[in-house]
Design an enzyme around this catalytic site. Structure first.
Site, PDB file in Angstrom:
ATOM      1  N   GLU A  69      -7.205   8.695   6.017  1.00  0.00           N
ATOM      2  CA  GLU A  69      -7.478   9.370   7.290  1.00  0.00           C
ATOM      3  C   GLU A  69      -7.943  10.826   7.175  1.00  0.00           C
ATOM      4  O   GLU A  69      -7.227  11.752   7.574  1.00  0.00           O
ATOM      5  CB  GLU A  69      -6.247   9.307   8.196  1.00  0.00           C
ATOM      6  CG  GLU A  69      -5.781   7.898   8.484  1.00  0.00           C
ATOM      7  CD  GLU A  69      -4.686   7.850   9.546  1.00  0.00           C
ATOM      8  OE1 GLU A  69      -4.129   8.891   9.900  1.00  0.00           O
ATOM      9  OE2 GLU A  69      -4.414   6.747  10.045  1.00  0.00           O
ATOM     10  N   ASN A 104      -7.399   2.104   9.832  1.00  0.00           N
ATOM     11  CA  ASN A 104      -6.100   2.286  10.477  1.00  0.00           C
ATOM     12  C   ASN A 104      -6.334   2.315  11.972  1.00  0.00           C
ATOM     13  O   ASN A 104      -7.084   3.158  12.471  1.00  0.00           O
ATOM     14  CB  ASN A 104      -5.448   3.596  10.040  1.00  0.00           C
ATOM     15  CG  ASN A 104      -5.054   3.581   8.570  1.00  0.00           C
ATOM     16  OD1 ASN A 104      -5.189   2.560   7.893  1.00  0.00           O
ATOM     17  ND2 ASN A 104      -4.562   4.706   8.087  1.00  0.00           N
ATOM     18  N   GLU A 131      -3.583   0.015   8.169  1.00  0.00           N
ATOM     19  CA  GLU A 131      -2.401   0.392   8.954  1.00  0.00           C
ATOM     20  C   GLU A 131      -2.565  -0.099  10.378  1.00  0.00           C
ATOM     21  O   GLU A 131      -3.647   0.036  10.967  1.00  0.00           O
ATOM     22  CB  GLU A 131      -2.210   1.924   9.041  1.00  0.00           C
ATOM     23  CG  GLU A 131      -1.671   2.572   7.809  1.00  0.00           C
ATOM     24  CD  GLU A 131      -1.476   4.083   7.984  1.00  0.00           C
ATOM     25  OE1 GLU A 131      -1.220   4.549   9.120  1.00  0.00           O
ATOM     26  OE2 GLU A 131      -1.596   4.792   6.971  1.00  0.00           O
ATOM     27  N   HIS A 169      -2.539  10.969   0.592  1.00  0.00           N
ATOM     28  CA  HIS A 169      -2.045  10.746   1.951  1.00  0.00           C
ATOM     29  C   HIS A 169      -1.402  12.057   2.422  1.00  0.00           C
ATOM     30  O   HIS A 169      -0.209  12.132   2.657  1.00  0.00           O
ATOM     31  CB  HIS A 169      -1.074   9.564   1.977  1.00  0.00           C
ATOM     32  CG  HIS A 169      -0.856   8.950   3.340  1.00  0.00           C
ATOM     33  ND1 HIS A 169      -1.044   7.609   3.605  1.00  0.00           N
ATOM     34  CD2 HIS A 169      -0.452   9.501   4.514  1.00  0.00           C
ATOM     35  CE1 HIS A 169      -0.761   7.361   4.882  1.00  0.00           C
ATOM     36  NE2 HIS A 169      -0.393   8.493   5.461  1.00  0.00           N
ATOM     37  N   ARG A 194       0.855  -1.187   0.000  1.00  0.00           N
ATOM     38  CA  ARG A 194       0.000   0.000   0.000  1.00  0.00           C
ATOM     39  C   ARG A 194       0.890   1.236   0.000  1.00  0.00           C
ATOM     40  O   ARG A 194       1.655   1.451   0.939  1.00  0.00           O
ATOM     41  CB  ARG A 194      -0.907  -0.016   1.240  1.00  0.00           C
ATOM     42  CG  ARG A 194      -1.759   1.227   1.416  1.00  0.00           C
ATOM     43  CD  ARG A 194      -2.701   1.098   2.617  1.00  0.00           C
ATOM     44  NE  ARG A 194      -3.476   2.312   2.785  1.00  0.00           N
ATOM     45  CZ  ARG A 194      -3.214   3.260   3.694  1.00  0.00           C
ATOM     46  NH1 ARG A 194      -2.219   3.134   4.545  1.00  0.00           N
ATOM     47  NH2 ARG A 194      -3.959   4.338   3.752  1.00  0.00           N
ATOM     48  N   TYR A 247      -4.448   2.265  15.750  1.00  0.00           N
ATOM     49  CA  TYR A 247      -3.233   2.344  16.563  1.00  0.00           C
ATOM     50  C   TYR A 247      -3.516   2.164  18.044  1.00  0.00           C
ATOM     51  O   TYR A 247      -2.754   1.561  18.761  1.00  0.00           O
ATOM     52  CB  TYR A 247      -2.508   3.673  16.312  1.00  0.00           C
ATOM     53  CG  TYR A 247      -1.851   3.689  14.952  1.00  0.00           C
ATOM     54  CD1 TYR A 247      -0.573   3.181  14.784  1.00  0.00           C
ATOM     55  CD2 TYR A 247      -2.528   4.144  13.830  1.00  0.00           C
ATOM     56  CE1 TYR A 247       0.030   3.141  13.539  1.00  0.00           C
ATOM     57  CE2 TYR A 247      -1.936   4.114  12.575  1.00  0.00           C
ATOM     58  CZ  TYR A 247      -0.660   3.604  12.435  1.00  0.00           C
ATOM     59  OH  TYR A 247      -0.078   3.560  11.196  1.00  0.00           O
TER      60      TYR A 247
HETATM   61  C1  GBH Z   1      -1.171   7.262  10.570  1.00  0.00           C
HETATM   62  O1  GBH Z   1      -1.781   8.282  11.264  1.00  0.00           O
HETATM   63  C2  GBH Z   1      -0.749   7.792   9.241  1.00  0.00           C
HETATM   64  O2  GBH Z   1      -1.605   7.350   8.212  1.00  0.00           O
HETATM   65  C3  GBH Z   1       0.670   7.515   8.894  1.00  0.00           C
HETATM   66  O3  GBH Z   1       1.074   8.314   7.832  1.00  0.00           O
HETATM   67  C4  GBH Z   1       1.525   7.716  10.126  1.00  0.00           C
HETATM   68  O4  GBH Z   1       2.891   7.651   9.846  1.00  0.00           O
HETATM   69  C5  GBH Z   1       1.142   6.657  11.104  1.00  0.00           C
HETATM   70  O5  GBH Z   1      -0.221   6.649  11.356  1.00  0.00           O
HETATM   71  C6  GBH Z   1       1.867   6.762  12.438  1.00  0.00           C
HETATM   72  O6  GBH Z   1       1.570   7.949  13.081  1.00  0.00           O
HETATM   73  O7  GBH Z   1      -4.328  10.911  21.104  1.00  0.00           O
HETATM   74  O8  GBH Z   1      -3.499   8.849  22.014  1.00  0.00           O
HETATM   75  O9  GBH Z   1      -5.660   8.866  20.969  1.00  0.00           O
HETATM   76  C7  GBH Z   1      -1.958   8.068  12.621  1.00  0.00           C
HETATM   77  C8  GBH Z   1      -3.207   8.694  13.091  1.00  0.00           C
HETATM   78  C9  GBH Z   1      -4.398   9.756  14.744  1.00  0.00           C
HETATM   79  C10 GBH Z   1      -3.064   7.888  15.360  1.00  0.00           C
HETATM   80  C11 GBH Z   1      -4.395  10.233  16.139  1.00  0.00           C
HETATM   81  C12 GBH Z   1      -3.100   8.325  16.800  1.00  0.00           C
HETATM   82  C13 GBH Z   1      -4.304   9.784  18.352  1.00  0.00           C
HETATM   83  C14 GBH Z   1      -3.591   9.083  19.468  1.00  0.00           C
HETATM   84  N1  GBH Z   1      -3.204   9.013  14.477  1.00  0.00           N
HETATM   85  N2  GBH Z   1      -4.233   9.147  17.063  1.00  0.00           N
HETATM   86  S1  GBH Z   1      -4.305   9.457  20.991  1.00  0.00           S
END
Ligand code: GBH
Length: 491
Positions: A171, A300, A391, A126, A83, A302
């Site tokens: 996103e 995505n 992701e 992106h 991707r 995290y």
């Molecule tokens: C992605 O965004 C991106 O698509 C990518 O480019 C980037 O490198 C990768 O992730 C790593 O950062 O405040 O503790 O709840 C990440 C999007 C949105 C993930 C906000 C974390 C908040 C964390 N982020 N989110 S928190």
């Protein structure tokens, strides 16, 4: 282990797609090569204090020149899919006429991937808007949505004889609220009205492009990738905490998935965003365009989030900022930032003592099971839309040995292991999840954090551009080859 049942091997359904993800600005470099012009990230990186270390994307992983080696690396990791995103400012410099020389890069990349039997998974946006379009108002300007659809068709025309999967946006929460309200991401604006207008125009851009692609290419797999979280109330018996979690869910998740998959902004979201102009930017017919049927939803994931209706003094002061607010615990933000969520009142982060990554994000693999199950039940399943985790991954403070090898077994590998088990749990619960992409193939430009945060399954030595597969990368390559998450080795 992080999940109750964290050992024992786990086999994935036949044909499950294993991949890795990157984005153009984060890896390509070559920002002045072959006619490319500035994107908002090139300009933002020149703003003092905007990016940690004063880093920029001019070299990054030099992938523009090293893509052949990088594809060979993916092949050695047995990846079934890659991707990547295309750079608008390369394909249509200044957002203007198509640039055949810039487009030719993606031609070569796609050919190389196909020769390696790796499925090219193209993301059209992106976050790297041509700066010339930002100068004309950026995403808060409705015209940008129509220009995006034109650009999308330029890429589609060039690659659709070989590419069958198209993601419109990555996103939109980040490229609207975090960028136009929070000021943390390019273009660094801090206006609630701009954030709301940007969000709506991004969704419109998605719908226009998705419909245009389907019209000329009915067989194409078209989708959108969203960043979602799993908001939990700190105390499920406290109505204020429950309300805070619902509000966070509204701003972070439902603002983006409801228009696309249900054809409407949720009533609560409409109410919160009305003071910031939502009703002014939504025109007749927009939601019909935005809800044009899609084939795949990219997720995505995290971290989850734990919310409360009242602030509480906690040992970790960084948790007292309002939800959605930028934690000023990093060197990245000399700038003053606003909470990116346009309507943040009455939501507060609460710590629940979970382990955290180097980004400060909590590790909560079980949230991914709940997220995928919920999406399948309430959004995608009834519409026959397939789910892909586009992701998932983590930054940790890597230590490389003399050969460049990083033994990340106990952190990044463990993170992937736990989250893949969580994906399998969702599949077992009936969610139609068809693939998974590790973020990221390589250590790369981590936006406002510059090169200080490493998410790669492969280490990038920025001084030499040497790539070294980490322990997590070797492990992930085996998972991709065997379709099985192996039994955990006794440590
Ligand atoms: C992605 O965004 C991106 O698509 C990518 O480019 C980037 O490198 C990768 O992730 C790593 O950062 O405040 O503790 O709840 C990440 C999007 C949105 C993930 C906000 C974390 C908040 C964390 N982020 N989110 S928190």
């Amino acid at each position: 282990g992080t999940t109750p049942n964290a050992t024992g091997q786990v086999a994935f359904p036949e044909g499950f797609l294993w991949g890795a993800a990157t984005a153009a600005f984060q890896i390509e470099g070559a920002t002045w090569t072959d006619g490319r012009t500035d994107s908002i990230w090139d300009a933002f990186a020149r703003v003092p204090g905007a990016v940690a270390g004063g880093d920029d994307g001019s070299v990054a992983c030099d992938h523009y020149h090293r893509y052949r080696d990088d594809v060979a690396l993916m092949r050695s990791l047995h990846l079934g899919a890659y991707r990547f995103s295309t750079s608008w400012a390369r394909v249509r410099p200044d957002g203007g006429a198509p640039n055949p020389t810039g487009l030719a890069f993606y031609d070569r990349l796609v050919d190389e991937l196909l020769a390696a039997e790796i499925l090219p998974w193209v993301t059209l946006y992106h976050w790297d808007l041509p700066q010339a379009l930002e100068d004309k108002g950026g995403w808060p300007n409705r015209d940008t949505a129509y220009l995006f659809a034109d650009y999308a068709m330029t890429v589609h025309e060039a690659l659709s004889d070989r590419v069958r999967v198209w993601t419109t946006l990555n996103e939109p929460w980040c490229s609207s609220f975090l960028s136009y309200t929070g000021g943390e991401h390019a273009p660094g604006r801090m206006s609630r009205t701009d954030g709301v207008a940007a969000a709506h125009h991004l969704l419109l851009a998605h719908g226009l492009a998705a419909a245009a692609i389907h019209e000329v290419d009915p067989e194409a797999v078209v989708g959108l990738t969203v960043n979602l979280t799993v908001p939990d109330p700190a105390d499920p018996d406290d109505p204020a905490d429950v309300a805070a979690a619902a509000k966070h869910d509204g701003m972070f998740n439902r603002t983006f998935i409801d228009p696309v998959l249900r054809g409407a902004y949720p009533a609560d979201v409409r109410e919160w965003l009305a003071p910031y102009g939502l009703d002014d930017v939504v025109k007749d017919g927009d939601l019909e365009i935005i809800s044009t049927p899609i084939d795949a939803l990219g997720v995505n994931y995290y971290n989850g989030s734990c919310l409360a209706g009242t602030p509480e003094p906690v040992a970790d002061e960084t948790l007292t900022v309002q939800a959605g607010g930028v934690r000023d615990d990093e060197d990245a933000h000399a700038r003053t930032t606003l909470p990116p969520t346009p309507a943040p009142e009455g939501i507060w982060w609460r710590s629940r003592g979970l382990p955290r990554t180097a980004m400060g994000w909590e590790v909560q693999p079980e949230g991914l099971t709940r997220l995928l199950t919920r999406l399948h039940r309430d959004y995608t399943g009834p519409r026959g839309v397939a789910l892909y985790v586009t992701e998932n991954g983590a930054a940790f403070d890597d230590v490389a040995d003399e050969s460049g090898f990083v033994d990340d077994t106990s952190d990044r590998l463990a993170y992937f292991d736990a989250h893949l088990r969580a994906v399998k749990d969702a599949i077992d619960a009936g969610a139609d999840v068809r693939g998974y992409f590790a973020w990221s193939l390589l250590d790369n430009f981590e936006w406002a954090h510059g090169y200080s945060k490493r998410f790669g399954i492969v280490r990038t030595d920025y001084a030499t551009q040497e790539r070294t597969v980490k322990a997590s990368g070797r492990w992930y390559g085996d998972v991709a080859r065997t379709n099985v998450v192996p039994d955990q080795e006794p440590s």
